[in-house]
Write an enzyme that holds these catalytic residues in place. Structure first.
Site, PDB file in Angstrom:
ATOM      1  N   SER A 138      44.415 -41.069  19.649  1.00 54.43           N
ATOM      2  CA  SER A 138      44.249 -41.738  18.352  1.00 54.43           C
ATOM      3  C   SER A 138      43.039 -41.168  17.617  1.00 54.43           C
ATOM      4  O   SER A 138      42.995 -41.159  16.393  1.00 54.43           O
ATOM      5  CB  SER A 138      44.094 -43.240  18.549  1.00 54.43           C
TER       6      SER A 138
ATOM      7  N   GLY B  25      57.452 -42.289  12.111  1.00 54.73           N
ATOM      8  CA  GLY B  25      57.801 -43.257  13.147  1.00 54.73           C
ATOM      9  C   GLY B  25      58.739 -44.305  12.594  1.00 54.73           C
ATOM     10  O   GLY B  25      59.945 -44.288  12.852  1.00 54.73           O
TER      11      GLY B  25
ATOM     12  N   CYS C 267      50.055 -49.915  12.866  1.00 54.63           N
ATOM     13  CA  CYS C 267      48.706 -49.632  13.340  1.00 54.63           C
ATOM     14  C   CYS C 267      47.667 -50.644  12.864  1.00 54.63           C
ATOM     15  O   CYS C 267      47.681 -51.047  11.703  1.00 54.63           O
ATOM     16  CB  CYS C 267      48.377 -48.248  12.802  1.00 54.63           C
TER      17      CYS C 267
ATOM     18  N   GLY D  39      45.845 -38.167  10.556  1.00 55.20           N
ATOM     19  CA  GLY D  39      46.172 -39.573  10.310  1.00 55.20           C
ATOM     20  C   GLY D  39      45.459 -40.475  11.290  1.00 55.20           C
ATOM     21  O   GLY D  39      45.616 -40.322  12.504  1.00 55.20           O
ATOM     22  N   MET D  40      44.655 -41.371  10.769  1.00 54.55           N
ATOM     23  CA  MET D  40      44.002 -42.372  11.632  1.00 54.55           C
ATOM     24  C   MET D  40      44.072 -43.722  10.954  1.00 54.55           C
ATOM     25  O   MET D  40      43.570 -43.896   9.841  1.00 54.55           O
ATOM     26  CB  MET D  40      42.533 -42.006  11.856  1.00 54.55           C
TER      27      MET D  40
ATOM     28  N   ARG E 138      45.766 -43.186  25.270  1.00 57.81           N
ATOM     29  CA  ARG E 138      45.726 -42.668  23.892  1.00 57.81           C
ATOM     30  C   ARG E 138      44.578 -43.319  23.118  1.00 57.81           C
ATOM     31  O   ARG E 138      44.039 -42.780  22.188  1.00 57.81           O
ATOM     32  CB  ARG E 138      47.064 -42.965  23.205  1.00 57.81           C
TER      33      ARG E 138
ATOM     34  N   MET F 296      51.969 -47.489  19.857  1.00 61.71           N
ATOM     35  CA  MET F 296      51.600 -47.071  21.204  1.00 61.71           C
ATOM     36  C   MET F 296      50.286 -47.720  21.625  1.00 61.71           C
ATOM     37  O   MET F 296      49.915 -47.699  22.788  1.00 61.71           O
ATOM     38  CB  MET F 296      51.506 -45.543  21.284  1.00 61.71           C
TER      39      MET F 296
ATOM     40  N   GLN G 240      45.442 -51.766  19.286  1.00 61.72           N
ATOM     41  CA  GLN G 240      45.275 -51.090  17.988  1.00 61.72           C
ATOM     42  C   GLN G 240      46.630 -50.932  17.313  1.00 61.72           C
ATOM     43  O   GLN G 240      46.826 -50.080  16.457  1.00 61.72           O
ATOM     44  CB  GLN G 240      44.623 -49.716  18.174  1.00 61.72           C
TER      45      GLN G 240
ATOM     46  N   ASP H 283      50.729 -37.283   9.623  1.00 62.82           N
ATOM     47  CA  ASP H 283      51.314 -38.216  10.589  1.00 62.82           C
ATOM     48  C   ASP H 283      51.021 -39.668  10.226  1.00 62.82           C
ATOM     49  O   ASP H 283      49.867 -40.095  10.233  1.00 62.82           O
ATOM     50  CB  ASP H 283      50.732 -37.888  11.979  1.00 62.82           C
TER      51      ASP H 283
HETATM   52  P1  IMP Z   1      54.590 -44.616  10.824  1.00 57.25           P
HETATM   53  O1  IMP Z   1      55.439 -43.436  10.553  1.00 57.25           O
HETATM   54  O2  IMP Z   1      53.861 -45.110   9.618  1.00 57.25           O
HETATM   55  O3  IMP Z   1      55.343 -45.710  11.509  1.00 57.25           O
HETATM   56  O4  IMP Z   1      53.433 -44.124  11.818  1.00 57.25           O
HETATM   57  C1  IMP Z   1      53.704 -43.457  13.032  1.00 57.25           C
HETATM   58  C2  IMP Z   1      52.410 -42.903  13.593  1.00 57.25           C
HETATM   59  O5  IMP Z   1      51.481 -43.963  13.876  1.00 57.25           O
HETATM   60  C3  IMP Z   1      52.549 -42.204  14.927  1.00 57.25           C
HETATM   61  O6  IMP Z   1      53.037 -40.885  14.804  1.00 57.25           O
HETATM   62  C4  IMP Z   1      51.141 -42.258  15.495  1.00 57.25           C
HETATM   63  O7  IMP Z   1      50.299 -41.252  15.038  1.00 57.25           O
HETATM   64  C5  IMP Z   1      50.620 -43.570  14.945  1.00 57.25           C
HETATM   65  N1  IMP Z   1      50.637 -44.650  15.933  1.00 57.25           N
HETATM   66  C6  IMP Z   1      51.567 -44.917  16.868  1.00 57.25           C
HETATM   67  N2  IMP Z   1      51.272 -46.050  17.526  1.00 57.25           N
HETATM   68  C7  IMP Z   1      50.128 -46.511  16.998  1.00 57.25           C
HETATM   69  C8  IMP Z   1      49.311 -47.658  17.270  1.00 57.25           C
HETATM   70  O8  IMP Z   1      49.617 -48.525  18.091  1.00 57.25           O
HETATM   71  N3  IMP Z   1      48.164 -47.758  16.545  1.00 57.25           N
HETATM   72  C9  IMP Z   1      47.812 -46.837  15.632  1.00 57.25           C
HETATM   73  N4  IMP Z   1      48.572 -45.782  15.298  1.00 57.25           N
HETATM   74  C10 IMP Z   1      49.714 -45.616  15.996  1.00 57.25           C
END
Ligand code: IMP
Length: 514
Positions: free
Chosen positions: A277, A388, A332, A325-326, A428, A415, A441, A365
């Site tokens: 992360s 995601g 998240c 991406g953080m 992670r 995750m 998180q 990401d």
């Molecule tokens: P989404 O496409 O906005 O749903 O974001 C997916 C991304 O969130 C993943 O590729 C990870 O980099 C990140 N991510 C996955 N699980 C977590 C989490 O539990 N906390 C923070 N970021 C996460």
């Protein structure tokens, strides 16, 4: 930083045609973190059709994709079905590592074995195997049609071949393969034959599998009819030099992850994503150096990062791609819990600009919520986007659908959610497995059924092509040039402009995407 108008754009009426990105990020947003919805791009001149837009891009230095889209390494997003479908359409899937080394390596193998021009490491059985063994392999790998040799090894004399029709009516599952296999008049192809000729032979023959044999009759490879069909259906597929689908997989940063990386490489993985992360850690840097020293032929992607300082460390360690991406993922809670992160628009723009000096592609990401966000991420400099929530509701994502309030849903979890961490993903987030208390998180949620990725992904691709057409941009290369020389123009959207830019002032409406 002093802003100077690039000479090439001196012809633009200041403000009348929007502003170049340097101006927006350095002047307008000075000190403010921003994301995709905060900006809007100005249209360009159209003299081409959307189908002519070339979306070829790079995931990492050596992994070229036909579409700039990647599925997240999350246990509710990418296992073999997702990775196969993504690669077939020209993208890429990153198989998650919230499972044992053996399970993850097997998932990678399933992708690598799925589509082969010529299968160089076919599954071979012995005459002593049983019908039940055959059925087991058929279930596990999704295909039947196994060559038979004395010891089940490549390079041995071909004794026969067993296909579905040899076993489907056999009642006793303990029946030996030697009693059912076809051993007479087996059609084969010589290893000396030119590959186009061999493909033609397979096309004309009525057989499902065509063993490739050397001059002594030893089997050296296998050709498959279904692979020919798959090749025809997916001309855009992301393939390696042997015609197999390209597959990525994630690894953590603990010493045991070196064993994981080794097993994944043996399973045929093409690119490894070191998954943290917060990517700027001694653990990740050491992992990247170790991978690049021991497996220089495998591309390594590092991350996640949001500052130039973090990027610099990853580049010095030798990465071939960087994940940005953080705290911006849909599931998240990092920004809320840890007080760190950055608006994804700012992070992508500044880091992509920095990394482009070193020829390192960046992956935007998280935070992608619609097609427009994909186009905006690419406009800001991302080479690919990782998604995601956008993909977790498709049939190809792991997990079963369920109904709530009459809506068909699939589970999608971070995750860093307690539930996923209990399953193993805590590293992670740098949480020790012996920690007395885990700090989440991420959350566990659900997403709406999106049907098959085979319809949904082409919609996303076509949507991006339309975006490029409106921008007057013909390809990723063209886009990068227009951004660099200031022809790519944008403006900041006020909150009311954002409302205006969405559907508004209706009593009700139905939103069908395609
Ligand atoms: P989404 O496409 O906005 O749903 O974001 C997916 C991304 O969130 C993943 O590729 C990870 O980099 C990140 N991510 C996955 N699980 C977590 C989490 O539990 N906390 C923070 N970021 C996460």
């Amino acid at each position: 930083m002093e802003y100077t108008l690039p000479t090439k754009i001196a012809d633009y009426a200041v403000g009348g045609d929007g502003y170049d990105l340097d101006y927006i990020f350095s002047k307008v947003f000075e000190g403010t973190t921003c994301t995709y919805d905060d900006i809007i791009f100005m249209p360009g001149y159209i003299n081409f059709l959307p189908d002519k837009v070339d979306l070829t891009s790079y995931f990492s230095k050596h992994i070229k994709l036909n579409i700039p889209m990647v599925s997240s390494c999350m246990d509710t997003v990418t296992e073999h079905s997702m990775a196969i479908a993504m690669a077939q359409h020209g993208g890429l899937g990153v198989v998650h590592h919230n499972c044992s080394i053996e399970v993850q390596a097997h998932e990678v193998q399933l992708v690598k074995k799925y589509r082969n021009g010529v299968i160089l490491d076919p599954i071979i059985l012995t005459p002593e195997h049983t019908v039940s063994d055959c059925l087991k392999y058929k279930k596990e790998y999704g295909f039947a049609g196994f060559p038979i040799t004395e010891n089940g090894k490549l390079g041995e004399k071909l004794l026969g071949i067993v296909a579905s029709r040899d076993i489907d009516l056999v009642e006793d599952p303990t029946t030996k393969i030697k009693d059912v296999m076809t051993s007479e008049n087996i059609q084969t192809v010589s290893d000396k034959m030119d590959s186009a000729e061999a493909v033609e032979l397979l096309r004309k023959s009525k057989v499902g599998k065509l063993p490739v044999v050397d001059s002594d009759g030893n089997i050296v490879a296998l050709m498959s009819r279904t692979d020919l069909i798959k090749n025809r259906d997916f001309p855009m597929a992301t393939t390696d030099s042997q015609g197999r689908l390209v597959c990525a997989a994630s690894v953590g940063t603990r010493p045991i992850d070196k064993d994981r990386a080794k097993a994944l490489i043996e399973a045929g993985v093409d690119v490894l994503v070191v998954d943290s992360s917060q990517g700027d850690s001694c653990f990740q840097l050491e992992m990247i150096r170790w991978l690049k020293t021991n497996y220089p032929q495998i591309d390594v992607v590092g991350g996640n990062v949001v500052t130039v300082r973090q990027c610099k460390h990853l580049i010095e360690a030798g990465v071939d791609g960087i994940r940005i991406g953080m705290g911006v993922g849909s599931i998240c809670t990092t920004q809320e819990v840890c007080a760190v992160g950055r608006g994804q628009g700012s992070a992508v723009y500044f880091l992509a600009k920095y990394c482009s000096q070193f020829g390192i592609p960046v992956i935007a990401d998280g935070g992608i919520g619609n097609v427009g966000h994909i186009t905006k991420a690419l406009c800001l400099g991302a080479s690919t986007v990782m998604m995601g929530s956008m993909l977790a509701g498709t049939e190809e994502a792991p997990g079963k659908y369920f109904y709530r309030d009459g809506v068909r849903l699939k589970k999608y979890r971070g995750m860093g959610s307690l539930e996923a961490m209990e399953h193993g993903s805590s590293q992670r987030y740098f949480s020790s497995s012996h920690a007395s208390m885990r700090v989440a998180q991420g959350v566990v949620g659900s997403v709406v059924d999106k049907g098959s990725l085979r319809q949904y992904l082409p919609y996303l691709v076509q949507g991006v092509r339309h975006g490029f057409q409106d921008l007057g941009v013909k390809s990723m290369t063209d886009l990068n040039e227009q951004r660099k020389d200031g022809r790519l123009r944008a403006e900041v959207r006020s909150s009311s402009a954002q409302v205006e830019g969405g559907v508004h002032n209706l009593h009700s409406y139905e939103k069908r995407l395609f």
